[in-house]
Design a protein around this motif. Sequence first.
Motif, PDB file in Angstrom:
ATOM      1  N   ASP B 145       1.609 -14.555   6.603  1.00  0.00           N
ATOM      2  CA  ASP B 145       1.228 -13.763   5.439  1.00  0.00           C
ATOM      3  C   ASP B 145      -0.296 -13.739   5.360  1.00  0.00           C
ATOM      4  OD1 ASP B 145       0.827 -12.526   3.036  1.00  0.00           O
ATOM      5  OD2 ASP B 145       2.571 -13.453   2.092  1.00  0.00           O
ATOM      6  N   ASN B 147      -2.685 -12.596   3.624  1.00  0.00           N
ATOM      7  CA  ASN B 147      -3.431 -12.167   2.440  1.00  0.00           C
ATOM      8  C   ASN B 147      -4.627 -13.085   2.231  1.00  0.00           C
ATOM      9  OD1 ASN B 147      -3.130 -14.043  -0.108  1.00  0.00           O
ATOM     10  ND2 ASN B 147      -1.174 -14.153   0.983  1.00  0.00           N
ATOM     11  N   THR B 189       9.814 -13.371  -0.617  1.00  0.00           N
ATOM     12  CA  THR B 189       9.548 -12.104  -1.293  1.00  0.00           C
ATOM     13  C   THR B 189      10.700 -11.176  -0.917  1.00  0.00           C
ATOM     14  OG1 THR B 189       8.409 -11.318   0.636  1.00  0.00           O
ATOM     15  CG2 THR B 189       7.053 -12.314  -1.076  1.00  0.00           C
ATOM     16  N   ARG B 194       5.564  -9.824   3.475  1.00  0.00           N
ATOM     17  CA  ARG B 194       4.269 -10.336   3.048  1.00  0.00           C
ATOM     18  C   ARG B 194       4.060 -10.063   1.563  1.00  0.00           C
ATOM     19  NH1 ARG B 194       0.391  -7.346   7.192  1.00  0.00           N
ATOM     20  NH2 ARG B 194       1.494  -5.617   6.189  1.00  0.00           N
ATOM     21  N   LEU B 195       3.264 -10.925   0.934  1.00  0.00           N
ATOM     22  CA  LEU B 195       3.003 -10.753  -0.501  1.00  0.00           C
ATOM     23  C   LEU B 195       2.402  -9.387  -0.782  1.00  0.00           C
ATOM     24  CD1 LEU B 195       1.585 -14.172  -1.739  1.00  0.00           C
ATOM     25  CD2 LEU B 195       3.637 -13.012  -2.581  1.00  0.00           C
ATOM     26  N   LYS B 196       1.504  -8.922   0.104  1.00  0.00           N
ATOM     27  CA  LYS B 196       0.831  -7.667  -0.226  1.00  0.00           C
ATOM     28  C   LYS B 196       1.761  -6.466  -0.094  1.00  0.00           C
ATOM     29  CE  LYS B 196      -1.716  -7.259   4.140  1.00  0.00           C
ATOM     30  NZ  LYS B 196      -3.027  -7.623   4.688  1.00  0.00           N
ATOM     31  N   ASP B 197       2.915  -6.630   0.533  1.00  0.00           N
ATOM     32  CA  ASP B 197       3.899  -5.543   0.557  1.00  0.00           C
ATOM     33  C   ASP B 197       4.935  -5.702  -0.554  1.00  0.00           C
ATOM     34  OD1 ASP B 197       2.648  -4.680   2.875  1.00  0.00           O
ATOM     35  OD2 ASP B 197       3.925  -5.943   4.127  1.00  0.00           O
ATOM     36  N   SER B 198       4.719  -6.666  -1.423  1.00  0.00           N
ATOM     37  CA  SER B 198       5.703  -6.939  -2.479  1.00  0.00           C
ATOM     38  C   SER B 198       5.142  -6.504  -3.824  1.00  0.00           C
ATOM     39  CB  SER B 198       6.015  -8.438  -2.520  1.00  0.00           C
ATOM     40  OG  SER B 198       4.966  -9.128  -3.184  1.00  0.00           O
ATOM     41  N   CYS B 200       3.795  -8.334  -5.855  1.00  0.00           N
ATOM     42  CA  CYS B 200       2.782  -9.314  -6.250  1.00  0.00           C
ATOM     43  C   CYS B 200       1.480  -8.640  -6.649  1.00  0.00           C
ATOM     44  CB  CYS B 200       2.533 -10.263  -5.080  1.00  0.00           C
ATOM     45  SG  CYS B 200       1.179 -11.408  -5.368  1.00  0.00           S
ATOM     46  N   THR B 201       0.889  -9.090  -7.751  1.00  0.00           N
ATOM     47  CA  THR B 201      -0.404  -8.566  -8.195  1.00  0.00           C
ATOM     48  C   THR B 201      -1.530  -9.549  -7.906  1.00  0.00           C
ATOM     49  OG1 THR B 201      -0.127  -9.552 -10.363  1.00  0.00           O
ATOM     50  CG2 THR B 201       0.692  -7.299 -10.092  1.00  0.00           C
ATOM     51  N   PHE B 202      -1.185 -10.627  -7.209  1.00  0.00           N
ATOM     52  CA  PHE B 202      -2.165 -11.674  -6.893  1.00  0.00           C
ATOM     53  C   PHE B 202      -2.862 -12.204  -8.133  1.00  0.00           C
ATOM     54  CE2 PHE B 202      -1.514  -9.478  -2.896  1.00  0.00           C
ATOM     55  CZ  PHE B 202      -1.218 -10.562  -2.083  1.00  0.00           C
ATOM     56  N   ILE B 273      -5.931 -10.816 -11.096  1.00  0.00           N
ATOM     57  CA  ILE B 273      -6.538 -11.021  -9.780  1.00  0.00           C
ATOM     58  C   ILE B 273      -8.062 -11.130  -9.874  1.00  0.00           C
ATOM     59  CG2 ILE B 273      -6.500  -8.520  -9.364  1.00  0.00           C
ATOM     60  CD1 ILE B 273      -6.169  -9.135  -6.394  1.00  0.00           C
TER      61      ILE B 273
END
Lengths: 556, 363
Positions: B145, B147, B189, B194-198, B200-202, B273
């Motif tokens: 992942d 990110n 997820t 990956r988190l960035k494809d989910s 997730c707003t970080f 974020i």
Amino acid sequence: MALLSNSDIIEHWKSAAAPLLPVLHAFHDRDGHLSEDALRAVSDGLGIPIAELFGSVTFYHHFAREAGGRDAPRVCTGNICALRGAHELLDALRSEGATPMPCAGRCDQPIPVLRGDKVFVGLTADSLAHGPTPLPPRYPGDGEECVFSAIREPGRATLPGYRNSGGYEGLEKLIKSGSPGETIELVNESKLAGRGGAGFPTGRKWQAVADAEGESKFIVCNADEGEPGCFKDRAIMDHDPHAVLEGMIIAGYACGAGQGFIYLRYEYPETFAGLERAIADADAAGLLGENILGSGFSFRIDVRRGAGAYICGEEGSLLNSLEGKHPFPRNRPPFPVTHGYNQQPTAVNNVETLASVPHIARRGAAWYCALGIGDQAGTKLISLSGDIERPGNYEVPLGLPLQTLLNDWAGGAPHGREIQAVTMAGLSGGFLAGADLNVTLDEPSIRSCGSFLGAGGVIVFDDSRDMVKAARDAMEFFAHESCGKCFPCRIGTQRLTERLAGEAGPASLADWKTEVEDIGSTMRATSACGLGVAAPMITDSLMKYFPDKVEKHVQT
Amino acid sequence: MIVDATQGRALRMTLDGEEVRFSDGETIYEVATRQHTPIPTLCYDPRLEPFGGCRMCVVEVEGARTPVASCTTPATAGMVVRTKNVALEKHRKTLLELVVSENREVDVDPLRGYASQEVATLVDEYGARTGRFQGQRSGTSNETDDNPFIKRDYDLCISCYRCVRVCAEQEGDHAIAVMNRGFQTQITTEFNGRLKDSACTFCGQCVQTCPTGALGDIKAMRAEPLPGELKKTRTICPYCGVGCSVDLLTKGERLVGVQPAMDGPANKGALCIKGQFAFDFVHHEERLKTPLVRGDDGELHEASWDEALDRAADGFRRAREEHGRYSIYGVASGRAPHEAAYTMQKFIRAGFGTNYIDNCSRA
Ligand SMILES: Cc1cc2nc3c(=O)[nH]c(=O)nc-3n(C[C@H](O)[C@H](O)[C@H](O)COP(=O)(O)O)c2cc1C
Ligand code: SF4
Ligand code: SF4
Ligand code: SF4
Ligand code: FES
């Protein structure tokens, strides 16, 4: 026939009660697996966040995520089938994509292999055959049966056959000339207690639901029957489905519920079809639906299929599964009687418990009480399997000596061998052996030996069996089925399995025993549900009855 | 004045031999915490619905066959509770030994996250580094992942699901979930991507509630090798009008990370974020350190403050004279300190007599 589109499926189920499981099954059936596309459609259609839906789908053993997975053979490698060559059968079917599954609830038959909607049984790949669920053996006792008293009547599984042998008479009597309060009183007087494992008095449960405040109330028939060595509920549902429906309708009447669910384990596809048929027949005859028998009372029943998770038989987990949530058990209190399905008052009852009720309604509480021996009231179904001459489902009077069942009724161990040990409550009660085989079949007697009768699965091990291996297989089952919610069970079942398998753990006997006892004691005291509380009965009873075998295991 | 913690509470129970009062709906754990009776926990975060997973909080209740989880069990009138005895302490130690046995390591740098020391602290308190219960380890770190914010080092995960629950209950994003069951459970997820494809707003809340450091603040972790003591300074995030309380993490003269203040009245441990991760500009190499003034050649040249301020004042004055005071509109940067923002609005309001002042981020 044209295949249903994604939106056809969603639209069909969207406004149904407890829609997630049937929607997932509809996609699983249509595509042969659950694709990413299907899950995204379900997520959008039912408003379930996709990550959570994905996570929950992975919880269930039988939802296939690879194309063709649904119809690939699943071979039961459960504790009894493992003794009969299940691993060899699995290897023989590997080329067809076969995978193992835990106890599939057919321990009185050859090894079951599930292929899509059909279960085949056989000991080898070329002898697999599809056939009906065996009827219980002819009653060998000198008392009287309750649940099985009419199950062998020809046509009993059909509505006319059921009615010809007294079926729906109890319901009619209660609904026409009794009241909900009198119904509960009748069940109280019968001393009927839960037959699904915990043994809670059924009348008291119904009273609590009847008394609870709620917009709507529910009856849930627990037909998950996931306990290894238990196959009694399937026998009832396949040969006497209307008894289950009648019991549920009576429960609904007593509790003031309008909706019932049957939560059926995935491994019983033929049973699913049979229940759907029985419900349709009862509906058409006015025994279900609006204004039952002209009484003004209305009740509907929907069957919901699980997807392979033993823990979904635990009532909180079951309710979460029905509601489409991640199937972790719920924290208690509050209990389902006040906060059950959709947080509404709910009676969760086992199949056998509910199927006893029509007989009690027809023949009276005093009749039922008197079926037990001594202080014990009523009967209990025992699923007997393993190293026994005549395996099968037996209805015993509570209080019957275990030895009578094993030797007089079921013919003892085959091939002139001795019975070395039996399990209780399927696997959840651990082993009984030695002098403790002289218990009587009732909770007080069995609990005094540190075990319990529970759902009534008894697996027999003859004197040729490796009991450490038996214990390891049992613990492996609990580790496989632990939901992962609570630390003691999630890690404890794994550590105990490793120690029984000789894969990890101290080399010194004293340290080994201390570790195993410490893990067991913390699991028993702190686990969040019955699985983690019960699992260490396996190691406790192994060390109690077979210390020499444990010593040999640790030292080699 | 000492405020009686039991004031206004009508019901009574016995806690470790003392009668205490409570109100309907409180859990045993809440009552005990109010009474300054510490009960150890691992899956508990006071902002979340009690979950009852770690079982560290079990207490003895008179009349109950087994100990009960104090975090999920409502207090009831007349209840007699014992929070500590030899048996309970032994169970807690065993649970911690089990937790130690499933992980690669227990000790992680506090830069990983706000709660990252919880496990190590309890393990030391209970002397649970005994090496007992060895066996397979649980959880697999996600190395792919890529990110820039969140390390997913699940070798250290103890399946308390605080991350999943904070994401659902506090952030409302439902970006992460529990996959598989039993010893095989794993935080995932959608489709284990990956988190960035989910979704997730970080926001970083999962990182900050993680009691093991399995989720790590990658930006802060860059400072792990730096010498010096880690200091926390409480301030307010400058990015927007919500006013989230934060603790700035510094080592020496260097800002190395940001943590949300769990007791921040506006945010109760939440950040977005920007507040959580967007602080690199502070030490950025391209950051202006001296004023720049455009010369006749059209290029920017370093200048003294006096020179630059005179030039700016001239420009403002000219603009006001030629076009009127409403021709000037001030936009303060979210990356400037509060003091600068304050001065900026003062400058516009007092200097030009208008309210033509705004901030770049009005989230
Ligand atoms: C791990 C676990 C699995 C269970 N599985 C079943 C099951 O398959 N069928 C069942 O009826 N009860 C099962 N139970 C018991 C149920 O939680 C519940 O007590 C029961 O359905 C109540 O019905 P009864 O009162 O009629 O027995 C299980 C309990 C536990 C802890
Ligand atoms: S005891 Fe086991 S099955 Fe039950 S909640 Fe805990 S982890 Fe899940
Ligand atoms: S960073 Fe925020 S949105 Fe992303 S997973 Fe963590 S809690 Fe959820
Ligand atoms: S990643 Fe951290 S917060 Fe999430 S379950 Fe694991 S230990 Fe708990
Ligand atoms: S804090 Fe109660 S179980 Fe974790």
